[in-house]
Design a protein around this motif. Structure first.
Motif: not given
Lengths: 317, 337
Positions: B118-121, B194-210
């Motif tokens: 939310y802050a990085s864009l 830098d913690e790219p998924v810690s602000a996301l929902d768990v289900s979304v975390q998986a998508q981003i990591i993949n």
């Protein structure tokens, strides 16, 4: 592919044609959508709307003063001096708001006076915004000695009451339009400096600034194209509100005889001239005073309304 | 797998070498404060003498509690913060000595993905504007850039119709995809996540990591993956470094670290991972107190104030060095001497 929200009808299928023209079309569409959104919000904000309409009225009247004013504001018939407003006993329909001690039409002088007030207000706010934004952005972004120096200078200037400071500067520089603008901006930039510096300090810590840095953007580009667009609305709001204040300051200085000099029809000096005739020609001071009141009130109403309308939190969330 | 990796590490030169990096933040006291209150400048030792090597193509996980200096380290590596001491080499060159011109080159080689989408864009910029900034520095004309933006959007799994949308019109996961596209646009070799998924929902975390793993394979990317979530680290990293109060306490391959943690702090961290399967559960080690302040870090081993296996005086007096306890497994603890 999940499509979340369709943004204000902007992202339809990419239309064929030259991409540059396409980009131009999109920019125009975004601008028009923003503008329409602004008008829509203005309509739902009665006080801002009234302020805006009155300001437009003042602007039109000031711009077309030669066409609107019924008489020459500088030339009067001495035989027709101190005539009461037309609806009072002794009034003449020719002079709607009456005449002054030199027989000049009061309404025409007020109309021409709007030019001076708006002009001084606009120019001094613009210069103050430019200086304040430039220095504030630099101080907030680079910090260090520059920030220390500028902030202390700002504190020093803030320690003086505005009017007393302006009176001092004017008595040093002497009266006149340009000196008046100089005196107002000499201290006027400080508010904008403090605002922009503060906003810059908080924006600077946001990650999008770091991202821009990581993308190899120069400091100047980061300030101008990344951060400033995000704080411009607060500058606009403050600028509007300060414009009302500067107009009052101009009127005050002219009233004290330090600003615009007679025979130029500045509202402040008109109030002062009319003061001597207060008992038998009350309209001479009252109507220019009322003009100041209405103009500054409408600018402030509009400025307060802008604050609500441009608040990004209301827009984004 | 592990054997191959070790072989790899022996022969391959590191892409990024962090050498004795210190980053202190100073809050200067004014002259009057110094004279009247007799206080000194406050020094926050965010990163204190850290050395690490990141090898090409690998994902090095960096874990630690919040405030332990892992994000600061990530930024120093990219020279978004200047290090107080030490050097960072990228492909053999010391980047802390780079000139402005060389930095430009380096910026396209090393990128960052941020924690808070939310802050990085920039809220006032459309996706097109956000992505054209890195592309402009690569050169190329408008039409080429336009194609590249569409390609990037497609690559990170966004619809090309999103090109004129503003960040607030996206969900957190989609924003993170934009952030990834922005980093990717520079065609980097090395990305600090830098913690790219810690602000996301768990289900979304998986998508981003993949997505990040796909991209790593496709573009041979090297990641420094910063996180505080151990299960995420376990999933993505080849090797893991554990950080505590500005220092690396343990460094090993992921498998080794999760199977045989040696440092008491790592053991405590691992014991906090919740498991559904009862047989996998470890005995929970509860640390007492909270993380000491990096302004006045404890003497000797920084962990000694909370350590449940304290050896004795040496722990609070001598700073333990990072030593190889097993092949490829580095620990800094007096217990292993």
């Amino acid at each position: 592919m999940p499509v979340t929200k369709t943004p204000d009808g902007l992202s339809e299928e990419i239309t064929p044609g030259h991409p540059l023209i396409h980009l131009l079309q999109i920019k125009t569409r975004i601008f028009l959508a923003d503008f329409r959104g602004f008008i829509r919000k203005l309509k739902h904000h009665p006080s801002a709307l009234i302020g805006a309409l009155l300001i437009i009225l003042f602007l039109v009247v000031a711009f077309f003063a030669p066409a609107v004013a019924p008489h020459d504001p500088f030339v009067g018939e001495l035989s027709e001096r101190l005539i009461a407003p037309s609806w009072l006993e002794g009034g003449v329909s020719q002079y709607i708001l009456g005449t002054d001690q030199q027989g000049r039409d009061l309404l025409s002088r007020i109309i021409y006076g709007a030019r001076i007030s708006l002009w001084v207000g606009f120019i001094s706010v613009t210069i103050s915004v430019l200086i304040g934004t430039l220095l504030g952005a630099a101080a907030g972004y680079f910090r260090g000695k520059l920030d220390l120096f500028l902030s202390r200078t700002a504190d020093l200037l803030l320690a003086f009451p505005f009017l007393i400071f302006a009176v001092a500067v004017m008595s040093f520089l002497g009266p006149g339009l340009i000196n008046l603008i100089l005196a107002l901006t000499f201290k006027g930039w400080v508010e904008f400096f403090r605002l922009v510096r503060g906003e810059m300090l908080s924006e600077k810590t946001k990650e999008y600034v770091e991202a821009a840095k990581a993308n190899g953007q120069s400091n100047l580009r980061i300030i101008l194209s990344e951060v400033l667009p995000n704080i411009i609305h607060t500058i606009i709001v403050l600028g509007t509100l300060r414009m009302g204040f500067f107009i009052i300051m101009e009127a005050s200085l002219s009233f004290l005889g330090l600003g615009i000099q007679p025979p130029d029809p500045a509202w402040g000096s008109m109030v002062n001239e009319g003061r001597q005739f207060m008992l038998n020609a009350w309209w001479l001071s009252t109507f220019p005073g009322a003009a100041i009141l209405v103009l500054v009130l409408s600018i402030n109403l509009f400025g307060e309304g802008l604050r609500d309308i441009l608040d990004p939190r209301l827009k984004i969330e | 797998m592990a054997a191959v990796e070790k072989e790899l590490i022996k022969n391959v030169k590191p892409l990024v070498k962090i050498d004795g990096i210190k980053k202190y933040f100073t809050k200067k006291r004014s002259f009057l404060e110094k004279k009247l209150v007799r206080t000194d400048d406050i020094i926050v030792k965010a990163v204190d003498d850290v050395s690490l090597e990141v090898y090409p193509g690998e994902t090095l996980g960096l874990v630690g509690e919040s405030g332990c200096g892992k994000s600061t380290l990530g930024r120093v590596v990219l020279r978004l913060h200047e290090p107080t001491m030490g050097k960072v080499t990228f492909g053999g060159d010391d980047i802390t000595r780079y000139s402005k011109q060389q930095m430009k080159q380096f910026r396209s080689n090393a990128q960052i993905i941020f924690q808070n989408p939310y802050a990085s864009l920039n809220p006032r910029k459309t996706v097109r504007n956000i992505l054209s900034v890195p592309l402009k520095s690569q050169g190329g004309d408008f039409i080429k850039r336009e194609q590249e933006i569409l390609h990037l959007l497609d690559r990170v799994g966004l619809n090309k119709r999103h090109i004129d949308s503003y960040p607030h019109q996206f969900s957190g996961g989609q924003r993170q995809r934009i952030g990834i596209a922005r980093a990717l646009a520079m065609q980097p070799k090395f990305i600090v996540a830098d913690e790219p998924v810690s602000a996301l929902d768990v289900s979304v975390q998986a998508q981003i990591i993949n997505l990040m793993q796909e991209l790593q394979e496709e573009y041979q990317l090297t990641y420094l993956f910063i996180a505080h979530d151990l299960s995420v680290i376990n999933y993505v990293s080849d090797r893991v470094a554990v950080m505590y109060l500005g220092k690396i306490v343990e460094l090993a391959t992921t498998e080794e670290l999760f199977m045989h943690p040696l440092h008491p702090y790592t053991k405590a961290l691992l014991s906090a991972i919740p498991y559904v399967d009862k047989s996998k559960r470890r005995e929970r080690i509860l640390l007492e107190g909270s993380v000491p302040s990096p302004i006045n870090p404890p003497s000797g081993c920084r962990f000694h104030t909370r350590c449940y296996q304290k050896k004795g005086k040496i722990c609070s007096e001598e700073i333990p060095q990072l030593k190889e306890a097993a092949p490829g497994h580095m620990v800094s603890c007096h217990l292993l001497d």
